[in-house]
Design an enzyme around this catalytic site. Structure first.
Site, PDB file in Angstrom:
ATOM      1  CG  ASP A 116      73.643   3.142  67.303  1.00  0.00           C
ATOM      2  OD1 ASP A 116      73.501   2.901  68.516  1.00  0.00           O
ATOM      3  OD2 ASP A 116      72.959   2.600  66.413  1.00  0.00           O
ATOM      4  CE  LYS A 125      70.968  -3.541  71.452  1.00  0.00           C
ATOM      5  NZ  LYS A 125      70.054  -4.652  71.304  1.00  0.00           N
ATOM      6  CG  PHE A 173      71.869  -3.694  63.411  1.00  0.00           C
ATOM      7  CD1 PHE A 173      71.133  -4.372  62.441  1.00  0.00           C
ATOM      8  CD2 PHE A 173      71.218  -3.304  64.580  1.00  0.00           C
ATOM      9  CE1 PHE A 173      69.794  -4.662  62.634  1.00  0.00           C
ATOM     10  CE2 PHE A 173      69.870  -3.593  64.774  1.00  0.00           C
ATOM     11  CZ  PHE A 173      69.154  -4.263  63.808  1.00  0.00           C
TER      12      PHE A 173
HETATM   13  C1  LIG Z   1      73.931  -0.413  67.638  1.00  0.00           C
HETATM   14  C2  LIG Z   1      72.452  -0.601  67.589  1.00  0.00           C
HETATM   15  N1  LIG Z   1      71.679   0.405  67.146  1.00  0.00           N
HETATM   16  C3  LIG Z   1      70.330   0.285  67.096  1.00  0.00           C
HETATM   17  C4  LIG Z   1      69.697  -0.878  67.488  1.00  0.00           C
HETATM   18  C5  LIG Z   1      68.196  -0.976  67.426  1.00  0.00           C
HETATM   19  O1  LIG Z   1      67.671  -0.951  68.719  1.00  0.00           O
HETATM   20  P1  LIG Z   1      66.170  -1.465  68.966  1.00  0.00           P
HETATM   21  O2  LIG Z   1      66.154  -2.932  68.676  1.00  0.00           O
HETATM   22  O3  LIG Z   1      65.912  -1.145  70.414  1.00  0.00           O
HETATM   23  O4  LIG Z   1      65.289  -0.692  68.044  1.00  0.00           O
HETATM   24  C6  LIG Z   1      70.473  -1.956  67.948  1.00  0.00           C
HETATM   25  C7  LIG Z   1      69.834  -3.224  68.324  1.00  0.00           C
HETATM   26  O5  LIG Z   1      70.438  -4.272  68.343  1.00  0.00           O
HETATM   27  C8  LIG Z   1      71.881  -1.810  67.994  1.00  0.00           C
HETATM   28  O6  LIG Z   1      72.669  -2.806  68.427  1.00  0.00           O
END
Ligand SMILES: Cc1ncc(COP(=O)(O)O)c(C=O)c1O
Length: 390
Positions: free
Chosen positions: A216, A245, A132
């Protein structure tokens, strides 16, 4: 929940993109939240890994207050002290290159994709099943989940999704590959730490084909897994990584951080964001880092993660527990994890979430103690026993 308080929470004019619970929170402190009926909750979700320093951490609150009274916005044609200090701290705690600030995680992923494609003059991006990376088009295209992607086709071309195994990654990377993008610990699909050999193989394949290895760390970084960055436990260093986050102590901020090799790829005109790196959010992030960069905190996160995982493993109906530090997922018997989570919230006043029909996730603030760790397990235990029919 009374009918009156339920009606107070209705959001007729909120777009129904979230299945919200009938609870309205008004206050938070540490790992505790209070609703508008005065009920106290134990927060084991942290706004999905955001409130790692706890709610309303005094250092973060003070940094926001002080900065808001000095300068709020000036834009990215100038420097501010909190912005440059934060960039320096992020770079020196990780890859040592340069930082591009964003307002969210998905935007940090977008920046990483643009960086990798510009560095290689186009090319494919290899991503993993169960990944994700966010909801914007590039990030969504990197998130190979049918239910999330299908309604929004056509997606951005050039993404190749493979099984999360070393063999599959090795086979997918070619001279056409611009990047391999992965979460060292996959979060939204239910907490899946990737094996070290997958990271090593991805590193070798990227080196052999001139591709960028992108991590990520939006959910798994910043101490969540018991080290400043999750990748540091495997010791396989990427070319760039994303964070967001927990970075802002609750305020919205993300970042793309590079190593040396990619530090000058994006040049004036290549990318930008009006609000990103603003003075208040970067001041808040510096205060959050003061808490999150502490090795003693990381050691405690590892200990508490072990303690919770060991206790959860013993609970009725728990089939499997996966965790790294305080990123904890467990599979339960049956398919009503969302129902258990709902009862945990409304009956036991424990906040957690279900990542799917069978999996419950704990992402508590990193500043909890043993008492809170035990309390969360005690609160969910009777519900698991009920669901398991014991
Ligand atoms: C691993 C990861 N990447 C990207 C995102 C996307 O972040 P945002 O919701 O701040 O756009 C999330 C959100 O849960 C995530 O867990």
């Amino acid at each position: 929940m009374s009918a009156t308080s339920e009606s107070r929470t209705t959001g007729d004019h909120l777009m129904p993109t979230y299945a919200r619970y009938p609870v309205r929170f008004v206050r938070g402190e540490g790992a505790r939240l209070w609703d508008d009926d005065g009920h106290e909750y134990l927060d084991f979700l942290s706004g999905i890994s955001v409130s790692s320093v706890g709610h309303c951490h005094p250092r973060v609150v003070e940094a926001i207050r002080a900065q808001a009274g000095e300068l709020i916005h000036v834009g990215n044609l100038f420097y501010t002290e909190p912005m440059t200090r934060l960039a320096q701290r992020l770079a020196s705690s990780s890859l040592g290159g340069t930082v591009f600030f964003t307002n969210s995680g998905a935007e940090a992923v977008e920046a990483a994709l643009k960086l990798a494609r510009k560095a290689k003059s186009a090319g494919d991006v290899v991503v993993l099943h169960r990944a994700f990376h966010g909801r914007t088009y590039g990030a969504l295209s990197a998130t190979p989940q049918e239910s999330k992607q299908a309604p929004f086709a056509p997606l951005v071309p050039g993404f190749v999704a493979v099984e999360p195994t070393a063999e599959a990654v090795a086979a997918a990377v070619t001279d056409r590959t611009a990047a391999v993008l992965l979460e060292p610990v996959q979060g939204e699909s239910g907490v899946w730490p990737l094996p070290d050999d997958l990271l090593r193989t991805a590193r070798e394949a990227c080196d052999a084909h001139g591709a960028a290895l992108l991590y990520d760390e939006i959910q798994c970084g910043l101490g969540r897994c018991g080290s400043m960055w999750a990748y540091q436990q495997a010791g396989v260093v990427p070319d760039a990584m994303t964070t967001a986050k927990a970075l802002g102590g609750g305020l919205p901020i993300g970042a793309l951080v590079t190593g040396d090799r990619l530090s000058q790829v994006l040049q004036p005109g290549d990318h930008g964001s009006t609000f990103a790196g603003g003075a208040v959010v970067t001041a808040a992030a510096n205060a959050a880092l003061d808490v999150l960069e502490d090795p003693a905190l990381h050691a405690r996160v590892r200990e508490l993660g072990e303690r919770i995982a060991a206790r959860v493993e013993e609970l009725p109906g728990v089939r499997a527990v996966r965790h790294r530090g305080l990123m904890i997922g467990f599979d339960v018997t049956g398919t009503d994890a969302p129902g258990i989570v709902r009862r945990a919230l409304l009956e036991q006043r424990l906040v957690c979430n279900a990542t799917g029909p069978e999996t419950i996730r704990f992402l508590p603030p990193l500043v909890i103690g043993e008492a809170e760790a035990d309390e969360a397990v005690d609160r969910i235990a009777p519900l698991l026993a009920d669901a398991a029919g014991s």
